[in-house]
Design an enzyme around this catalytic site. Structure first.
Site, PDB file in Angstrom:
ATOM      1  N   GLU A   1       1.753  11.990   8.972  1.00  0.00           N
ATOM      2  CA  GLU A   1       0.673  11.356   8.217  1.00  0.00           C
ATOM      3  C   GLU A   1      -0.481  12.331   8.039  1.00  0.00           C
ATOM      4  OE1 GLU A   1       0.216   7.815   7.514  1.00  0.00           O
ATOM      5  OE2 GLU A   1       1.906   6.982   8.627  1.00  0.00           O
TER       6      GLU A   1
ATOM      7  N   ARG B   1       4.165  -6.539   4.796  1.00  0.00           N
ATOM      8  CA  ARG B   1       3.905  -5.622   5.904  1.00  0.00           C
ATOM      9  C   ARG B   1       3.145  -6.322   7.041  1.00  0.00           C
ATOM     10  NH1 ARG B   1       1.193  -0.299   3.847  1.00  0.00           N
ATOM     11  NH2 ARG B   1      -0.671  -1.582   3.911  1.00  0.00           N
TER      12      ARG B   1
ATOM     13  N   LYS C   1       0.469  -1.548  10.973  1.00  0.00           N
ATOM     14  CA  LYS C   1      -0.967  -1.304  11.037  1.00  0.00           C
ATOM     15  C   LYS C   1      -1.543  -2.031  12.247  1.00  0.00           C
ATOM     16  CE  LYS C   1      -3.317  -0.438   6.999  1.00  0.00           C
ATOM     17  NZ  LYS C   1      -3.054   0.906   6.498  1.00  0.00           N
TER      18      LYS C   1
HETATM   19  C1  LIG Z   1      -2.770   1.934   5.689  1.00  0.00           C
HETATM   20  C2  LIG Z   1      -2.191   3.272   5.977  1.00  0.00           C
HETATM   21  C3  LIG Z   1      -1.619   4.078   4.989  1.00  0.00           C
HETATM   22  C4  LIG Z   1      -1.658   3.739   3.525  1.00  0.00           C
HETATM   23  O1  LIG Z   1      -1.026   2.544   3.201  1.00  0.00           O
HETATM   24  P1  LIG Z   1      -1.353   1.814   1.826  1.00  0.00           P
HETATM   25  O2  LIG Z   1      -0.497   0.625   1.820  1.00  0.00           O
HETATM   26  O3  LIG Z   1      -1.024   2.783   0.756  1.00  0.00           O
HETATM   27  O4  LIG Z   1      -2.807   1.511   1.864  1.00  0.00           O
HETATM   28  C5  LIG Z   1      -1.015   5.271   5.374  1.00  0.00           C
HETATM   29  N1  LIG Z   1      -1.004   5.655   6.655  1.00  0.00           N
HETATM   30  C6  LIG Z   1      -1.564   4.913   7.636  1.00  0.00           C
HETATM   31  C7  LIG Z   1      -1.494   5.391   9.038  1.00  0.00           C
HETATM   32  C8  LIG Z   1      -2.178   3.710   7.331  1.00  0.00           C
HETATM   33  O5  LIG Z   1      -2.756   2.994   8.294  1.00  0.00           O
END
Ligand SMILES: *Cc1c(COP(=O)(O)O)cnc(C)c1O
Length: 352
Positions: free
Chosen positions: A221, A82, A185
């Site tokens: 989300e 990712r 992210k």
């Molecule tokens: C990091 C994140 C998640 C969760 O991702 P994981 O890989 O399970 O930690 C979900 N939504 C958002 C907006 C994030 O930034």
């Protein structure tokens, strides 16, 4: 010092550790090996791309201490992939999977005294990739930094172990747009959610649910976590699109629900109406693990789930997932990686 930490009262606030890691690359796009140095401030030009134009992505993953005292990471290769996708979307030179994993493992090794005792939390590892070179006109930076630091953490929402949280649907603000950056992210996504989240907190909620920006109908989300609900013993979650972050926890929960609990899982455009009609809701992420949603307030109406206590499927999924992450129960899918059994990766793995 690690010996001064009050393990019983860890929260999600930063507790600095001993060692961090910094590597750089210039426009040649060959990453240097990097250095492990004492945790502390770094020096950046005020014109750094990351500071002026938000050219930055981050990751988050956890190391847990097992009942027999080993230290394990959970699916770090997923975060590595990712991280590469995010780098490419923001025109940054990606970090190879091997460099990402080798570094994350070594950061945990270097800071091993900061991994909390079993049941008291975990060591949260934060890899960052920033445009650290100076730019004035809007452009990609001429130099990049890969920085990894760590902090011991406890429960994300504070309080006890698994406490249902009150969520408010954000009606005045959306989080991401079609064809935007909601699925990586990138740092800019998060500052934009501070205002809706702090407004919700001011009204007594712990989190914000974001709907799609076009129809304002479909859940994307739950704050910085993925959303799930259960209706008639089926697990429902928003189908991934470019507005939704593809969580490692999300994928793991879907797998556990199907393969271990035998639940039917539907990844669908999930309307707020469907969620308000569900039997249980929860959100998932590395930071939040599985956090039950006690109630959702939408258009002034509050829907309470399970009398604001933890639903049975939510409880099962929480125990299964955290049990595997802590090495308390068997890991049938080989998701965990023991940092002391780890052999440094030398060959290039298949890259995203
Ligand atoms: C990091 C994140 C998640 C969760 O991702 P994981 O890989 O399970 O930690 C979900 N939504 C958002 C907006 C994030 O930034």
């Amino acid at each position: 010092m690690a010996k001064d930490i009050d393990w019983k009262n860890l929260t999600f606030r930063l507790t600095p550790t001993q060692t961090m890691y910094v590597a750089k690359t210039n426009l040649s796009h060959e990453w240097e090996e990097g250095q492990y140095i004492p945790y502390g401030p770094i020096s950046l030009s005020p014109a750094a791309g990351v500071l002026n134009y938000g050219q930055g992505v981050y990751e988050g993953l956890k190391a847990h201490r097992t009942p027999d005292g080993r230290i394990i990471l959970f699916r770090p290769e997923k975060n590595a992939e990712r991280f590469q996708q995010g780098a490419k979307r923001l025109c940054m030179p990606p970090i190879s999977i091997k460099q990402f994993i080798n570094t994350v493992v070594q950061i945990v090794q270097e800071n091993r005294e900061y991994v909390p005792p079993l049941g008291m939390g975990s060591l949260y590892v934060r890899p960052c990739l920033w445009g650290s070179g100076a730019v004035l006109g809007m452009a990609a930076a001429p130099e990049y930094s890969f920085v990894v630091y760590a902090s011991p953490v406890g429960n994300y929402f504070g309080g006890g172990k698994i406490v249902p949280v009150k969520f408010l649907v954000s009606e005045a603000y959306n989080r991401s747009v079609r064809k935007g950056t909601g699925n990586i992210k990138c740092i800019g996504n998060y500052a934009a959610t501070l205002l809706p989240t702090s407004l919700a907190k001011g009204e007594g909620y712990m989190g914000t649910i974001f709907l799609d920006a076009i129809e304002e109908t479909y859940i994307e989300e739950a704050g910085v976590a993925n959303f799930f609900c259960i209706k008639n013993n089926k697990l429902l979650t928003p189908k991934l699109n470019e507005c939704i972050l593809s969580g490692v926890t999300r994928e793991s929960i879907i797998h556990l629900a199907r393969e271990v609990l035998g639940l039917e899982v539907l990844e669908i455009p999930l309307s707020i109406k469907t969620a308000l009609d569900a039997d249980e809701c929860f959100c998932s992420g590395t930071a939040t693990v599985v956090t039950p949603i006690g109630s959702i307030t939408y258009q002034g109406q509050e829907k309470v789930y399970n009398e604001a206590s933890v639903g049975p499927w939510t409880q099962k999924l929480y125990e299964l997932l955290l049990g595997i992450q802590q090495g308390v129960i068997e890991d049938p899918f080989k998701w965990t990686m023991d940092i002391d059994q780890f052999q440094e990766i030398t060959a290039d793995l298949v890259e995203a």
